[in-house]
Design a protein around this motif. Structure first.
Motif, PDB file in Angstrom:
ATOM      1  N   TYR A  97      45.393  40.429  33.896  1.00 38.04           N
ATOM      2  CA  TYR A  97      44.351  39.526  34.380  1.00 38.04           C
ATOM      3  C   TYR A  97      44.822  38.580  35.476  1.00 38.04           C
ATOM      4  O   TYR A  97      44.030  38.167  36.329  1.00 38.04           O
ATOM      5  CB  TYR A  97      43.796  38.700  33.210  1.00 38.04           C
ATOM      6  N   GLU A  98      46.090  38.209  35.449  1.00 39.02           N
ATOM      7  CA  GLU A  98      46.580  37.199  36.379  1.00 39.02           C
ATOM      8  C   GLU A  98      47.941  37.597  36.923  1.00 39.02           C
ATOM      9  O   GLU A  98      48.676  38.372  36.300  1.00 39.02           O
ATOM     10  CB  GLU A  98      46.651  35.834  35.673  1.00 39.02           C
ATOM     11  N   SER A 151      46.574  37.908  47.108  1.00 39.00           N
ATOM     12  CA  SER A 151      45.242  38.442  47.424  1.00 39.00           C
ATOM     13  C   SER A 151      44.485  38.929  46.195  1.00 39.00           C
ATOM     14  O   SER A 151      43.252  38.926  46.173  1.00 39.00           O
ATOM     15  CB  SER A 151      45.370  39.580  48.438  1.00 39.00           C
ATOM     16  N   SER A 152      45.215  39.354  45.165  1.00 43.85           N
ATOM     17  CA  SER A 152      44.562  39.854  43.945  1.00 43.85           C
ATOM     18  C   SER A 152      44.180  38.749  42.969  1.00 43.85           C
ATOM     19  O   SER A 152      43.627  39.034  41.896  1.00 43.85           O
ATOM     20  CB  SER A 152      45.498  40.833  43.235  1.00 43.85           C
ATOM     21  N   HIS A 153      44.446  37.504  43.333  1.00 46.35           N
ATOM     22  CA  HIS A 153      44.218  36.400  42.391  1.00 46.35           C
ATOM     23  C   HIS A 153      42.734  36.278  42.061  1.00 46.35           C
ATOM     24  O   HIS A 153      41.882  36.355  42.953  1.00 46.35           O
ATOM     25  CB  HIS A 153      44.729  35.090  42.982  1.00 46.35           C
ATOM     26  N   PRO A 154      42.394  36.089  40.778  1.00 43.93           N
ATOM     27  CA  PRO A 154      40.984  35.925  40.405  1.00 43.93           C
ATOM     28  C   PRO A 154      40.278  34.796  41.150  1.00 43.93           C
ATOM     29  O   PRO A 154      39.072  34.872  41.412  1.00 43.93           O
ATOM     30  CB  PRO A 154      41.055  35.645  38.903  1.00 43.93           C
ATOM     31  N   ARG A 156      40.594  34.057  44.203  1.00 47.37           N
ATOM     32  CA  ARG A 156      40.172  34.562  45.510  1.00 47.37           C
ATOM     33  C   ARG A 156      39.019  35.557  45.367  1.00 47.37           C
ATOM     34  O   ARG A 156      38.161  35.645  46.241  1.00 47.37           O
ATOM     35  CB  ARG A 156      41.352  35.205  46.239  1.00 47.37           C
ATOM     36  N   LYS A 157      39.011  36.263  44.270  1.00 45.09           N
ATOM     37  CA  LYS A 157      37.904  37.191  44.023  1.00 45.09           C
ATOM     38  C   LYS A 157      36.627  36.463  43.623  1.00 45.09           C
ATOM     39  O   LYS A 157      35.518  36.965  43.820  1.00 45.09           O
ATOM     40  CB  LYS A 157      38.297  38.187  42.926  1.00 45.09           C
ATOM     41  N   HIS A 158      36.788  35.269  43.046  1.00 43.50           N
ATOM     42  CA  HIS A 158      35.643  34.482  42.576  1.00 43.50           C
ATOM     43  C   HIS A 158      35.735  33.061  43.131  1.00 43.50           C
ATOM     44  O   HIS A 158      35.971  32.107  42.380  1.00 43.50           O
ATOM     45  CB  HIS A 158      35.610  34.435  41.050  1.00 43.50           C
ATOM     46  N   TRP A 161      34.233  30.044  41.425  1.00 46.00           N
ATOM     47  CA  TRP A 161      34.827  29.491  40.204  1.00 46.00           C
ATOM     48  C   TRP A 161      35.701  28.264  40.504  1.00 46.00           C
ATOM     49  O   TRP A 161      36.117  27.572  39.580  1.00 46.00           O
ATOM     50  CB  TRP A 161      35.725  30.531  39.533  1.00 46.00           C
ATOM     51  N   TYR A 171      39.915  25.782  38.114  1.00 48.19           N
ATOM     52  CA  TYR A 171      38.739  26.525  37.683  1.00 48.19           C
ATOM     53  C   TYR A 171      37.707  25.522  37.171  1.00 48.19           C
ATOM     54  O   TYR A 171      38.061  24.485  36.593  1.00 48.19           O
ATOM     55  CB  TYR A 171      39.092  27.507  36.562  1.00 48.19           C
TER      56      TYR A 171
END
Length: 409
Positions: A97-98, A151-154, A156-158, A161, A171
């Protein structure tokens, strides 16, 4: 003779012991402390506070440093380590997940070549130590640049949040999706490793920063309609994190405990008659939206470790008065009470005069030992356990830890 109140008795006894000759305090105590008690230390990894000593060490050097700290805990007759494994929305184990923590290699997301949490559990248990996995729920980064995250960090994807505040990224606790994700990330470690407990510290909503506003307007507009105020809604968000995490731990690994170490002032008595006789500048209920008293009274957590980081006689928050208040809160509940101790203040430059006395911490244990609700102490932090500034921890061991103790289970 009239029966003294719990507080009056403790303070009177402390005064008598403090005025006696050196060593009298230890001699006046009962011959042996309980065979079972908490004797813990926090092992902080954020910003390489305690471990690793710097990012980028080899896996072998990191492991050696870690086991050296565990050995120091054993040397001082401690029995529990609160090991920080998710300091900034990252991981000290291979998490799906992280990302891997930057504090291991210097680069967020880079595999360190070993499994620190897995090794820590194994090595701690081999030494008779409990390992409590310490997670920070909402802190993402100690900066405000999302672009510097892997770049894969949640986050950055959200990006929806994320809330920048006080020079850091967090968060948003007001989003149900955030809460579900945080709980999922934590429970991954619980499912994979036989940790003895899950541990949170005092970071929920961030500590107030003068002149800044934590921007959760959109989340409040969407999710806060049923609440009388934004403050009530924020407290409910943190309450849900606590109760849902507790339920998840019971589901994933029954028997694993859940403990929290909050800032030690719930509310000042001047704010709420149920509060402590303190004048602290921060109150967890009002400023961090953490209703720590309710968590204890309702048995939502297995143990609480208030960070009572003040000396005896402190004018704003007297150690004696704060411990007395927490003993009253914990009395009659199923929540165990341990006291967080500021070993890091012993001999520290700029610390009040009391902290230049190697006996200050020992006096804390003498005072707390008069409360049956207090089941032990936890020291901040591992670096100071190893260094033993002023010999303060050695004094505690000589006065109070003459025999080993089994950690509470």
């Amino acid at each position: 003779m009239a029966r003294l109140s719990r507080r009056a008795f403790a303070l009177a006894a402390l005064s008598t012991l403090a005025s006696a000759a050196p060593g009298a305090a230890a001699a006046a105590r009962r011959p042996h402390r309980a065979v079972t008690e908490m004797r813990g230390m926090w092992l902080a990894t954020v910003s390489n506070r305690d471990w690793p000593s710097r990012a980028g060490l080899t896996a072998a050097d990191q492991r050696r440093e870690l086991t050296d700290l565990l050995d120091k805990a054993v040397h001082h007759r401690l029995n529990t380590v609160m090991f920080q494994v998710r300091p900034t929305a990252d991981a000290f184990w291979p998490s799906p997940y992280e990302p891997w923590s930057q504090y291991l290699t210097g680069t967020q997301g880079r595999n360190p070549g070993w499994d620190p949490l897995g090794v820590a559990v194994e090595e701690a248990h081999a030494r008779g130590l409990q390992l409590h996995a310490w997670f920070n729920p909402y802190r993402i980064a100690n900066h405000t640049d999302p672009g510097s995250l892997v770049s894969s960090h949640p986050a950055r994807k959200h990006p929806d949040w994320v809330v920048p505040y006080g020079g850091k990224l967090y968060y948003n606790p007001g989003l149900p999706a955030v809460r579900a994700f945080v709980e999922q990330a934590i429970l991954d470690a619980v499912a994979k490793y036989p940790v003895d407990a899950v541990h949170f510290d005092d970071y929920f909503y961030p500590y107030p920063v003068a002149g800044q506003t934590f921007d959760d307007d959109d989340a409040y507009d969407t999710h806060g309609a049923a609440f009388s105020s934004r403050a009530a809604w924020r407290r409910d968000n943190i309450d849900k994190l606590v109760t849902e995490t507790a339920a998840g731990i019971r589901r994933v690994r029954p028997g694993t405990r859940f403990g929290i170490s909050p800032f030690a002032v719930w509310r000042n008595a001047g704010t709420d008659s149920r509060g402590s006789d303190t004048r602290a500048g921060v109150e967890t209920y009002d400023d961090l939206y953490a209703d720590t008293r309710t968590w204890v009274r309702k048995n939502w957590i297995d143990y609480v470790v208030p960070q009572v980081y003040w000396q005896i006689g402190n004018s704003a928050a007297d150690y004696a008065k704060v411990v007395d208040w927490w003993a009253g809160v914990a009395e009659g509940t199923g929540t165990r009470l341990y006291i967080g101790e500021a070993l890091y203040r012993a001999g520290a430059a700029g610390a009040p005069a009391a902290w230049q006395d190697p006996a200050e911490l020992s006096r804390h244990l003498t005072l707390a030992d008069r409360y049956p609700q207090v089941g032990g102490h936890v020291y901040f932090a591992a670096k100071e356990v190893a260094a033993d500034p002023l010999g303060a921890l050695s004094r505690v061991v000589a006065d109070h830890y003459r025999q080993s103790a089994t950690p509470p289970r």
